[in-house]
Design an enzyme around this catalytic site. Structure first.
Site, PDB file in Angstrom:
ATOM      1  N   LYS A 148       0.697   5.583  -2.179  1.00 54.24           N
ATOM      2  CA  LYS A 148       0.831   6.945  -1.643  1.00 54.24           C
ATOM      3  C   LYS A 148       1.328   7.870  -2.752  1.00 54.24           C
ATOM      4  CE  LYS A 148       1.906   5.304   3.038  1.00 54.24           C
ATOM      5  NZ  LYS A 148       0.703   5.640   3.800  1.00 54.24           N
ATOM      6  N   HIS A 186       0.822  -1.220   0.000  1.00 54.10           N
ATOM      7  CA  HIS A 186       0.000   0.000   0.000  1.00 54.10           C
ATOM      8  C   HIS A 186       0.856   1.272   0.000  1.00 54.10           C
ATOM      9  CE1 HIS A 186       0.637   0.245   4.382  1.00 54.10           C
ATOM     10  NE2 HIS A 186       0.269   1.486   4.281  1.00 54.10           N
ATOM     11  N   HIS A 218       7.719  -2.029   2.503  1.00 47.49           N
ATOM     12  CA  HIS A 218       7.595  -0.581   2.272  1.00 47.49           C
ATOM     13  C   HIS A 218       8.964   0.094   2.092  1.00 47.49           C
ATOM     14  CE1 HIS A 218       3.653  -1.639   3.438  1.00 47.49           C
ATOM     15  NE2 HIS A 218       3.728  -1.394   4.722  1.00 47.49           N
ATOM     16  N   ASP A 277       7.627  -6.554   8.862  1.00 47.74           N
ATOM     17  CA  ASP A 277       6.399  -5.772   8.727  1.00 47.74           C
ATOM     18  C   ASP A 277       6.595  -4.545   7.839  1.00 47.74           C
ATOM     19  OD1 ASP A 277       3.660  -5.317   9.495  1.00 47.74           O
ATOM     20  OD2 ASP A 277       4.355  -3.670  10.762  1.00 47.74           O
TER      21      ASP A 277
HETATM   22  C1  BG6 Z   1       1.424  -1.838   7.495  1.00 51.62           C
HETATM   23  C2  BG6 Z   1       2.027  -2.447   8.724  1.00 51.62           C
HETATM   24  O1  BG6 Z   1       1.880  -2.507   6.343  1.00 51.62           O
HETATM   25  O2  BG6 Z   1       1.807  -0.479   7.416  1.00 51.62           O
HETATM   26  C3  BG6 Z   1       1.622  -1.689   9.971  1.00 51.62           C
HETATM   27  O3  BG6 Z   1       1.616  -3.802   8.844  1.00 51.62           O
HETATM   28  C4  BG6 Z   1       1.931  -0.225   9.810  1.00 51.62           C
HETATM   29  O4  BG6 Z   1       2.266  -2.210  11.124  1.00 51.62           O
HETATM   30  C5  BG6 Z   1       1.369   0.311   8.502  1.00 51.62           C
HETATM   31  O5  BG6 Z   1       1.357   0.465  10.901  1.00 51.62           O
HETATM   32  C6  BG6 Z   1       1.824   1.730   8.258  1.00 51.62           C
HETATM   33  O6  BG6 Z   1       1.187   2.228   7.132  1.00 51.62           O
HETATM   34  P1  BG6 Z   1       0.875   3.780   6.992  1.00 51.62           P
HETATM   35  O7  BG6 Z   1       0.255   3.914   5.652  1.00 51.62           O
HETATM   36  O8  BG6 Z   1      -0.042   4.134   8.116  1.00 51.62           O
HETATM   37  O9  BG6 Z   1       2.200   4.465   7.117  1.00 51.62           O
END
Ligand code: BG6
Length: 514
Positions: free
Chosen positions: A201, A197, A259, A254
């Protein structure tokens, strides 16, 4: 501001979206609101329907009521009931267990009815918003019921079947390979959309435009001009109600494996020859392949883990990790990870990439810092030299890009100030309360795989991290918990940079600014 001609984004083709895990949190908080936002902005076709699947026994009506409630909670202008369907309701629900083959037979029948009533032409987008142990069983169930047309992204009759797979995709190299093998036994790579995800962004997507649509940065975007790069993904939240899941994962799995590595790839990749499905992914995977696989000795120095104890955040006392719900009392799971990485290619040889992520840090903030080399000759005595020549890309909460440099203060004498040129994403108009999933879902519907992870990318990123995972497992941490909630992580993370004559650049407005 001049406005430039834009590429027109059109409505997606007719399709049915099947959501496994339809009664879960992701569906209610992100997927349904994202579909609504797409509808409101004209990106959903009229011929569109949703079939939600989960183990809970809900009626179609209850599913629709829940969807309407999550739209009013998470979206602006939630009055457009057209999304739910006026004459023919668009949202449907099917109760069924994923391990039961009868579920897929009933899904097949339901799909035939929905295709007939909504004109969705046999096109199916399946979204797996379920725990990872269900990914392969669902793929097999769909295949067993004949729901996956063979032949890749398009069946001979022109219809398509695609499947979105959420993270985590494996927990190390071996399990990621096994999962890829199981999915690829049921469908073609071109039908699998492994989602991250972060790539939804805007600021992350903008990295491609920033680097490759502006000619001025490319000449200095290399080891000759860049001293080092930092990526910080800081969260002020703890593990909330996800202790059971998080305690089996930790910060490396995680956040870093997915990410952080995706952001790094966008910073470090070579210019692609086009924005086609494979060109960008080919360049990203080359970055992962060039990442140094660290030896044990280097890892003991260049990989730091941490776990938070109780502390103060936002003026309140918060509990330590081991006291969170569903976390083992003596847990060795890391809630903080910092690594020094190297990309061994001509562009980046000898340029360290420092990355860090953690829960219960002073603020929610994701930023990328490109620290350029200082001027070769200091014409004036200045201690601030090292803070200039810096490009900061703020991904969240503010979406901005700032370039920091030295300037002379007005008046006699040569007194310097650090100043900045800044661009804020808000200047381009805000996307309101977008969930970040809109672009990604629309891309799946139109068959644009550029922002999704390919099998080889996932495996390469696990390959880089597996030595760290193995070492950390072999040597249980003796000093956990080793940072207080509300601090910037363990002292060892600060020392990792100090040894190199550098320091972490904490996000502005989030504790000390350096
Ligand atoms: C998720 C993780 O992929 O991303 C979470 O599993 C984390 O632990 C989250 O809190 C953070 O995403 P964002 O978009 O809020 O920065």
């Amino acid at each position: 501001m001049d406005s430039l001609p834009t590429v027109t984004v059109t409505a997606a083709p007719p399709c049915v979206m099947v959501i496994f895990g339809a009664s879960g949190d992701l569906t209610q908080r992100k997927l349904i609101p994202a579909l609504y936002n797409l509808h409101r902005n004209g990106f959903l076709p009229n011929e569109f329907a949703v079939i939600g699947v989960s183990g809970s026994s809900l009626s179609d009506e209850t599913f629709r009521e829940r969807a309407a409630a999550s739209i009013s909670r998470h979206c602006e202008d939630c009055a457009d009931v057209g999304f739910l369907g006026t004459a023919t309701p668009r949202l449907h629900y099917l109760a069924g267990r994923t391990e039961d083959s009868a579920t897929y037979q009933r899904l097949k029948e339901r799909l035939e009815q929905v295709h007939a009533s909504h004109g969705t032409r046999g096109n199916v987008l399946v979204y797996l918003a379920v725990p990872p142990d269900q990914f392969a069983p669902i793929a097999r169930g769909l295949q067993g019921a004949g729901l996956i047309a063979p032949g890749g992204d398009r069946a001979p009759d022109g219809s398509w079947f695609r499947m979105v797979v959420e993270k985590p995709f494996g927990r190390d190299l071996a399990s990621a390979r096994a999962l890829n093998g199981e999915l690829l036994a049921c469908m073609d790579e071109s039908q699998i959309y492994r989602i991250d995800h972060y790539l939804g962004k805007e600021t992350v997507q903008n990295l491609l435009s920033f680097r490759f649509l502006n000619g001025i940065f490319e000449p200095i975007w290399n080891r000759n001009y860049v001293d080092h790069v930092q990526v910080t993904v800081a969260e002020s939240l703890g593990v909330e109600n996800r202790g059971r899941y998080y305690d089996t994962q930790g910060a490396l799995r995680d956040i870093v494996q997915n990410h952080v590595f995706q952001v790094l790839c966008l910073i470090a990749m070579e210019p692609p020859s086009s924005l086609g499905n494979e060109e960008v992914r080919n360049e990203k995977v080359k970055v992962l392949r060039a990442m140094r696989r660290p030896q044990e000795e280097a890892l003991l120095r260049d990989a730091v883990r941490g776990q938070y104890s109780a502390g103060m955040l936002g003026g309140e006392t918060v509990a330590g990790y081991r006291d969170e719900a569903h976390v083992a009392p003596g847990s060795a799971t890391e809630t903080f990870a910092a690594l020094k990485l190297h990309i061994d290619n001509w562009r980046w040889a000898d340029v360290p990439f420092y990355v860090r992520t953690g829960k219960r840090l002073p603020a929610r903030n994701t930023q990328i810092v490109i620290q350029f080399r200082r001027a070769p000759l200091a014409l004036l005595p200045t201690e601030t030299m090292q803070h200039a020549n810096r490009l900061t890309i703020q991904v969240q909460p503010q979406e901005r890009i700032q370039l920091r440099f030295q300037a002379k203060r007005p008046g006699p004498g040569n007194h310097l100030a650090q100043v900045e040129m800044a661009f804020s994403y808000d200047d381009l108009g805000s996307d309101g309360r977008a969930t970040g999933y809109e672009t990604l879902i629309h891309d799946c519907m139109v068959g644009n795989r550029m922002l999704f992870l390919r099998a080889d990318m996932v495996e390469e990123s696990w390959d880089v991290l597996t030595p760290v995972i193995d070492l950390w497992q072999a040597l249980p941490p003796r000093d956990f918990p080793n940072y207080a909630a509300g601090s910037w992580g363990p002292e060892a993370a600060a020392q990792m940079l100090i040894r190199d004559g550098r320091h972490w650049i904490d996000p502005e407005g989030a504790g000390a600014v350096t």
